[in-house]
Design a protein around this motif. Structure first.
Motif, PDB file in Angstrom:
ATOM      1  N   MET A 383     -41.621 -10.033 -39.493  1.00 19.09           N
ATOM      2  CA  MET A 383     -42.662  -9.331 -38.759  1.00 19.09           C
ATOM      3  C   MET A 383     -43.212  -8.148 -39.543  1.00 19.09           C
ATOM      4  SD  MET A 383     -42.658 -11.208 -36.135  1.00 19.09           S
ATOM      5  CE  MET A 383     -43.528 -10.349 -34.829  1.00 19.09           C
ATOM      6  N   GLY A 384     -42.536  -7.767 -40.623  1.00 16.59           N
ATOM      7  CA  GLY A 384     -42.929  -6.593 -41.374  1.00 16.59           C
ATOM      8  C   GLY A 384     -41.773  -5.604 -41.416  1.00 16.59           C
ATOM      9  N   GLY A 385     -41.720  -4.789 -42.470  1.00 17.97           N
ATOM     10  CA  GLY A 385     -40.636  -3.824 -42.582  1.00 17.97           C
ATOM     11  C   GLY A 385     -39.292  -4.522 -42.593  1.00 17.97           C
ATOM     12  N   ASP A 386     -38.407  -4.095 -41.700  1.00 13.58           N
ATOM     13  CA  ASP A 386     -37.073  -4.708 -41.620  1.00 13.58           C
ATOM     14  C   ASP A 386     -36.902  -5.506 -40.339  1.00 13.58           C
ATOM     15  OD1 ASP A 386     -37.098  -2.614 -39.885  1.00 13.58           O
ATOM     16  OD2 ASP A 386     -35.212  -1.703 -40.565  1.00 13.58           O
ATOM     17  N   GLU A 387     -38.017  -6.057 -39.808  1.00 16.13           N
ATOM     18  CA  GLU A 387     -37.977  -6.853 -38.579  1.00 16.13           C
ATOM     19  C   GLU A 387     -38.167  -8.337 -38.906  1.00 16.13           C
ATOM     20  OE1 GLU A 387     -40.636  -5.641 -35.538  1.00 16.13           O
ATOM     21  OE2 GLU A 387     -39.538  -3.805 -35.058  1.00 16.13           O
ATOM     22  N   PHE A 388     -37.309  -9.169 -38.308  1.00 17.74           N
ATOM     23  CA  PHE A 388     -37.414 -10.620 -38.418  1.00 17.74           C
ATOM     24  C   PHE A 388     -37.540 -11.220 -37.021  1.00 17.74           C
ATOM     25  CE2 PHE A 388     -35.438  -9.357 -42.362  1.00 17.74           C
ATOM     26  CZ  PHE A 388     -35.976 -10.218 -43.300  1.00 17.74           C
ATOM     27  N   CYS A 389     -37.910 -12.482 -36.981  1.00 22.35           N
ATOM     28  CA  CYS A 389     -38.056 -13.169 -35.697  1.00 22.35           C
ATOM     29  C   CYS A 389     -37.621 -14.621 -35.860  1.00 22.35           C
ATOM     30  CB  CYS A 389     -39.506 -13.099 -35.215  1.00 22.35           C
ATOM     31  SG  CYS A 389     -39.777 -13.876 -33.607  1.00 22.35           S
ATOM     32  N   ALA A 390     -37.098 -15.183 -34.774  1.00 20.26           N
ATOM     33  CA  ALA A 390     -36.709 -16.593 -34.765  1.00 20.26           C
ATOM     34  C   ALA A 390     -37.283 -17.260 -33.522  1.00 20.26           C
ATOM     35  CB  ALA A 390     -35.190 -16.728 -34.780  1.00 20.26           C
ATOM     36  N   LEU A 391     -37.813 -18.454 -33.692  1.00 16.50           N
ATOM     37  CA  LEU A 391     -38.332 -19.246 -32.582  1.00 16.50           C
ATOM     38  C   LEU A 391     -37.731 -20.639 -32.714  1.00 16.50           C
ATOM     39  CD1 LEU A 391     -40.393 -19.397 -30.205  1.00 16.50           C
ATOM     40  CD2 LEU A 391     -42.060 -20.261 -31.863  1.00 16.50           C
ATOM     41  N   TRP A 392     -36.896 -21.019 -31.733  1.00 11.08           N
ATOM     42  CA  TRP A 392     -36.253 -22.318 -31.860  1.00 11.08           C
ATOM     43  C   TRP A 392     -36.162 -23.023 -30.517  1.00 11.08           C
ATOM     44  CZ3 TRP A 392     -33.236 -17.857 -32.076  1.00 11.08           C
ATOM     45  CH2 TRP A 392     -32.204 -17.764 -31.154  1.00 11.08           C
ATOM     46  N   ASN A 393     -35.934 -24.333 -30.592  1.00 11.63           N
ATOM     47  CA  ASN A 393     -35.844 -25.174 -29.410  1.00 11.63           C
ATOM     48  C   ASN A 393     -34.394 -25.214 -28.951  1.00 11.63           C
ATOM     49  OD1 ASN A 393     -35.683 -27.520 -27.647  1.00 11.63           O
ATOM     50  ND2 ASN A 393     -37.708 -28.072 -28.440  1.00 11.63           N
ATOM     51  N   LEU A 394     -34.153 -24.745 -27.732  1.00 14.72           N
ATOM     52  CA  LEU A 394     -32.774 -24.655 -27.241  1.00 14.72           C
ATOM     53  C   LEU A 394     -32.126 -26.020 -27.102  1.00 14.72           C
ATOM     54  CD1 LEU A 394     -32.831 -21.854 -24.526  1.00 14.72           C
ATOM     55  CD2 LEU A 394     -31.924 -21.772 -26.837  1.00 14.72           C
ATOM     56  N   SER A 395     -32.913 -27.034 -26.737  1.00 10.35           N
ATOM     57  CA  SER A 395     -32.325 -28.359 -26.551  1.00 10.35           C
ATOM     58  C   SER A 395     -31.816 -28.939 -27.858  1.00 10.35           C
ATOM     59  CB  SER A 395     -33.359 -29.307 -25.924  1.00 10.35           C
ATOM     60  OG  SER A 395     -34.489 -29.398 -26.764  1.00 10.35           O
ATOM     61  N   ASP A 396     -32.395 -28.497 -28.980  1.00  9.79           N
ATOM     62  CA  ASP A 396     -31.933 -28.968 -30.283  1.00  9.79           C
ATOM     63  C   ASP A 396     -30.843 -28.076 -30.858  1.00  9.79           C
ATOM     64  OD1 ASP A 396     -33.792 -30.978 -30.123  1.00  9.79           O
ATOM     65  OD2 ASP A 396     -35.330 -29.858 -31.234  1.00  9.79           O
ATOM     66  N   ALA A 397     -30.919 -26.780 -30.541  1.00  7.50           N
ATOM     67  CA  ALA A 397     -30.022 -25.826 -31.180  1.00  7.50           C
ATOM     68  C   ALA A 397     -28.681 -25.687 -30.476  1.00  7.50           C
ATOM     69  CB  ALA A 397     -30.693 -24.457 -31.248  1.00  7.50           C
ATOM     70  N   GLY A 398     -28.607 -26.109 -29.243  1.00  9.10           N
ATOM     71  CA  GLY A 398     -27.349 -25.949 -28.516  1.00  9.10           C
ATOM     72  C   GLY A 398     -27.309 -24.647 -27.750  1.00  9.10           C
ATOM     73  N   THR A 399     -26.148 -24.061 -27.620  1.00 11.58           N
ATOM     74  CA  THR A 399     -25.976 -22.852 -26.819  1.00 11.58           C
ATOM     75  C   THR A 399     -26.723 -21.685 -27.464  1.00 11.58           C
ATOM     76  OG1 THR A 399     -23.785 -23.628 -26.224  1.00 11.58           O
ATOM     77  CG2 THR A 399     -24.292 -21.322 -25.774  1.00 11.58           C
ATOM     78  N   ALA A 400     -27.515 -20.991 -26.628  1.00 16.56           N
ATOM     79  CA  ALA A 400     -28.348 -19.914 -27.147  1.00 16.56           C
ATOM     80  C   ALA A 400     -27.504 -18.782 -27.710  1.00 16.56           C
ATOM     81  CB  ALA A 400     -29.261 -19.394 -26.038  1.00 16.56           C
ATOM     82  N   SER A 401     -26.446 -18.415 -27.001  1.00 16.18           N
ATOM     83  CA  SER A 401     -25.634 -17.276 -27.433  1.00 16.18           C
ATOM     84  C   SER A 401     -25.000 -17.544 -28.796  1.00 16.18           C
ATOM     85  CB  SER A 401     -24.548 -16.977 -26.396  1.00 16.18           C
ATOM     86  OG  SER A 401     -23.719 -18.123 -26.200  1.00 16.18           O
ATOM     87  N   VAL A 402     -24.558 -18.784 -29.017  1.00 18.41           N
ATOM     88  CA  VAL A 402     -23.944 -19.116 -30.302  1.00 18.41           C
ATOM     89  C   VAL A 402     -24.968 -19.001 -31.424  1.00 18.41           C
ATOM     90  CG1 VAL A 402     -22.845 -20.949 -31.641  1.00 18.41           C
ATOM     91  CG2 VAL A 402     -22.221 -20.610 -29.232  1.00 18.41           C
ATOM     92  N   THR A 403     -26.178 -19.505 -31.176  1.00 19.43           N
ATOM     93  CA  THR A 403     -27.223 -19.452 -32.202  1.00 19.43           C
ATOM     94  C   THR A 403     -27.610 -18.018 -32.516  1.00 19.43           C
ATOM     95  OG1 THR A 403     -28.069 -21.579 -31.404  1.00 19.43           O
ATOM     96  CG2 THR A 403     -29.518 -20.292 -32.825  1.00 19.43           C
ATOM     97  N   VAL A 404     -27.724 -17.195 -31.491  1.00 18.95           N
ATOM     98  CA  VAL A 404     -28.085 -15.788 -31.717  1.00 18.95           C
ATOM     99  C   VAL A 404     -27.007 -15.094 -32.536  1.00 18.95           C
ATOM    100  CG1 VAL A 404     -28.473 -13.568 -30.606  1.00 18.95           C
ATOM    101  CG2 VAL A 404     -29.546 -15.616 -29.685  1.00 18.95           C
TER     102      VAL A 404
END
Length: 633
Positions: A383-404
């Motif tokens: 996003m700029g500077g020291d900021e990043f972003c992730a956009l993913w499909n939960l049905s493919d990635a599995g448990t959200a907390s684990v991915t985060v």
């Protein structure tokens, strides 16, 4: 050379020399000037750097023409029926070979390595000039020539050769965009003079009106003299590969070709003129097609660059916004997306310690790790500077907390002298919102709540230490700050400041006068007005306060706002003279709260006033000292 040319011209015009001397002088004056030009070109080539080759070739061309002129003067001058072809014709026609090579090499030097756009522009210019010359000059020669096939061919060869030189010179001008150096301007004029002289000579020969020693004979040595002048002109340094061409010149030459095709409808042109003009139009169409293709390619590249972070190669904020809009259009709630913003913790200290190049390398490494983690089921962005972003499909990635947690680990790095972590905030799409802007705002707010929660202990401890030191120095001042700290967060919330920043408003209010610990009591407790020296000393307390507070990393943001708490919206405040919205909003809030508290509290230099009068005074100063919106809040 100029002196010989002057005597030659005076003799032709006024017969200044005796007959025998005049004939001898005119025979060999012309070839001497050509040999002089040849010597100057060779000498220029020995010191011309990258243009050595063109100058030497031009010197050879001058020598060949001079040799032909010398042979004609020595053998054919008095011959009534000059044989065609003759040895002189061989030398004169051989002149064109090195002359062509010299101009071609000049075009190469001007345009650098072959590039189709530049060379097509030069070709359009050359064909346009060649077509115009063929329509005018060649047509006159053809109309005046009624000799045998061989004689006609030789007569036509000269204007055709001259047209080739004109075409090449037009290519040089096209590539250079009129910015031909002084030397080559003289050569361009010389080539034009050659063309005119050859054309008139051939017409006179065909009509049987040519006589040696006339004015036409002055044209060739004059052209050679111009080449000699060119050798002493300053030569600009050539930058190979520099594109100096312009669309104006090819367009102009193409227009000439089009005009000739129109003229041919009313007055038939010769075949060569038609071929050259038609070829010029064709090359222009090819150039147009290639230009459109190049523009489409550059547009695609610019779009890619506009949506790509240059450092990490990840998508940037613009790409994320576009992807969110595309994904949220008709997104199935049963196949939700997770949007998570990450902000690195400790990156500023890393940059300050190891330098910005190392910081850039760190960002590249972390960005690649995040991208590799999400590969196949999500996309990473910077996003700029020291900021990043992730956009993913939960049905493919599995448990959200684990991915985060995995993403948080990917954006962390530790070493002997540093520790990089990250804070994050997530939004579930489309369940929580279908608006891309609102989604980013929610994720950003949650990220800073988490970041603030991690820092509150250190920030609170640091501010408590500073407040204790301030209270020990002046207990009354400590109590005044408590009153300001009660009002500031409430007013900030009334202005729509996010709840996460109300703690910053409270800490700014508590610490905005901490710099007064460095102000002598005699000034702080003075009953009367301060003099200029004392007032100048007092104005330093916000800068001192910033230095004191910034010693605690958790309060760095508060320190920057404290510096601005005594600025005025009309720019007359201190220490930086900020104006209007350049002053941080929290600083504007604290300034109003501090002024109100000062008016309703008894001070060494004034009695307390009632609340209503204080509000009237705040409104009176709104727009000059205070922000009107803050006052009303």
């Amino acid at each position: 050379m100029a002196a010989v040319m002057l005597v030659y011209g005076v003799d032709v015009a006024f017969g200044a020399l005796p007959h025998d001397a005049s004939e001898l002088f005119q025979k060999f004056a012309s070839c001497s000037i050509f040999f002089g030009a040849a010597g100057l070109c060779v000498a220029k080539g020995s010191a011309a750097g990258p243009q050595r080759s063109p100058w030497r070739l031009l010197g050879l061309a001058m020598a060949l023409w001079g040799a032909g002129q010398a042979y004609f003067a020595a053998v054919l001058w008095d011959v009534k029926d000059v044989p065609v072809p003759s040895v002189a014709d061989a030398f004169w026609l051989a002149f064109y070979v090195p002359a062509y090579a010299a101009l071609y090499k000049l075009v190469r030097l001007r345009s650098g390595p072959p590039r189709r756009g530049v060379w097509l522009d030069a070709l359009v210019g050359g064909l346009g000039v060649g077509g115009a010359g063929a329509a005018l000059v060649l047509q006159l020669v053809l109309n005046a020539t009624h000799s045998a096939m061989t004689t006609t061919a030789i007569n036509v060869a000269y204007p055709v050769g001259d047209l080739g030189l004109l075409a090449l010179m037009a290519g040089v001008v096209t590539v250079s965009g009129w910015k031909v150096s002084g030397a080559w301007r003289w050569i361009a004029v010389a080539i034009a003079l050659y063309t005119v002289a050859d054309s008139f000579y051939m017409i006179q020969v065909a009509d049987g009106t040519y006589a040696s020693g006339g004015f036409i004979d002055l044209a060739w040595p004059t052209a050679a003299l111009l080449v000699g002048v060119a050798t002493i002109r300053p030569e600009a340094r050539v930058q190979p590969g520099a594109r100096r061409g312009t669309i104006v010149l090819p367009g102009m030459f193409g227009f000439v070709a089009l005009a000739l095709l129109v003229v041919d409808h009313f007055a038939r042109l010769n075949t060569l003129a038609l071929i050259l003009t038609a070829a010029s139009i064709f090359v222009m169409l090819v150039r147009l097609y290639l230009t459109v293709k190049d523009n489409q390619r550059m547009l695609a590249e610019s779009r890619q660059e506009a949506t790509t972070d240059a450092l990490t190669g990840l998508g940037n904020r613009r790409r994320l916004t576009a992807d969110l809009s595309a994904h949220l259009d008709g997104l199935d709630p049963d196949r939700p997306l997770m949007l998570t913003l990450f902000d690195l913790d400790g990156f500023k200290q890393y940059n300050d310690t190891f330098g910005h190049p190392s910081g850039d390398q760190l960002l590249e490494r972390l960005g690649k790790r995040l991208s590799d983690l999400l590969g196949g089921h999500g996309t990473a962005y910077r996003m700029g500077g020291d900021e990043f972003c992730a956009l993913w499909n939960l049905s493919d990635a599995g448990t959200a907390s684990v991915t985060v947690i995995e993403a948080e680990a990917a954006l962390s790095e530790q070493g002997e002298a540093f520790s990089i972590g990250c804070s994050y905030g997530s939004v579930l799409l489309p369940n929580e919102t279908t608006n891309p802007i609102e989604a980013l705002r929610m994720a950003d707010r949650r990220m800073y709540v988490r970041k603030g929660a991690g820092r509150v202990s250190a920030g609170r401890q640091s501010s408590d230490v500073l407040l204790r030191a301030l209270a020990e120095c002046d207990a009354e001042l400590g109590m005044q700050l408590d009153g300001v700290a009660e009002m500031a967060p409430a007013i900030a919330m009334g202005l729509g400041v996010p709840s996460e920043l109300t703690e910053a408003a409270r800490q700014t209010a508590l610490l905005h006068d901490v710099g007064k610990v460095a102000i002598p009591d005699a000034i702080l407790r003075k009953a009367g007005p301060l003099n200029e020296s004392e007032w100048g000393f007092m104005k330093r307390h916000t800068v001192i306060g910033e230095r004191i507070i910034s010693a605690a990393p958790a309060l760095a943001a508060v320190a920057r706002v404290v510096r601005s708490t005594h600025e005025r919206v009309d720019g007359s405040g201190y220490p930086d003279g900020l104006v209007g919205e350049d002053i941080p909003l929290i600083a504007r809030v604290v300034a109003v709260c501090d002024a109100y508290d000062a008016m309703v509290t008894k001070r060494p230099y004034q009695e307390a006033c009632d609340s209503a009068w204080a509000i009237v005074e705040l409104r009176r100063c709104a727009g000059t000292q205070f922000d009107p919106e803050v006052v009303e809040a």
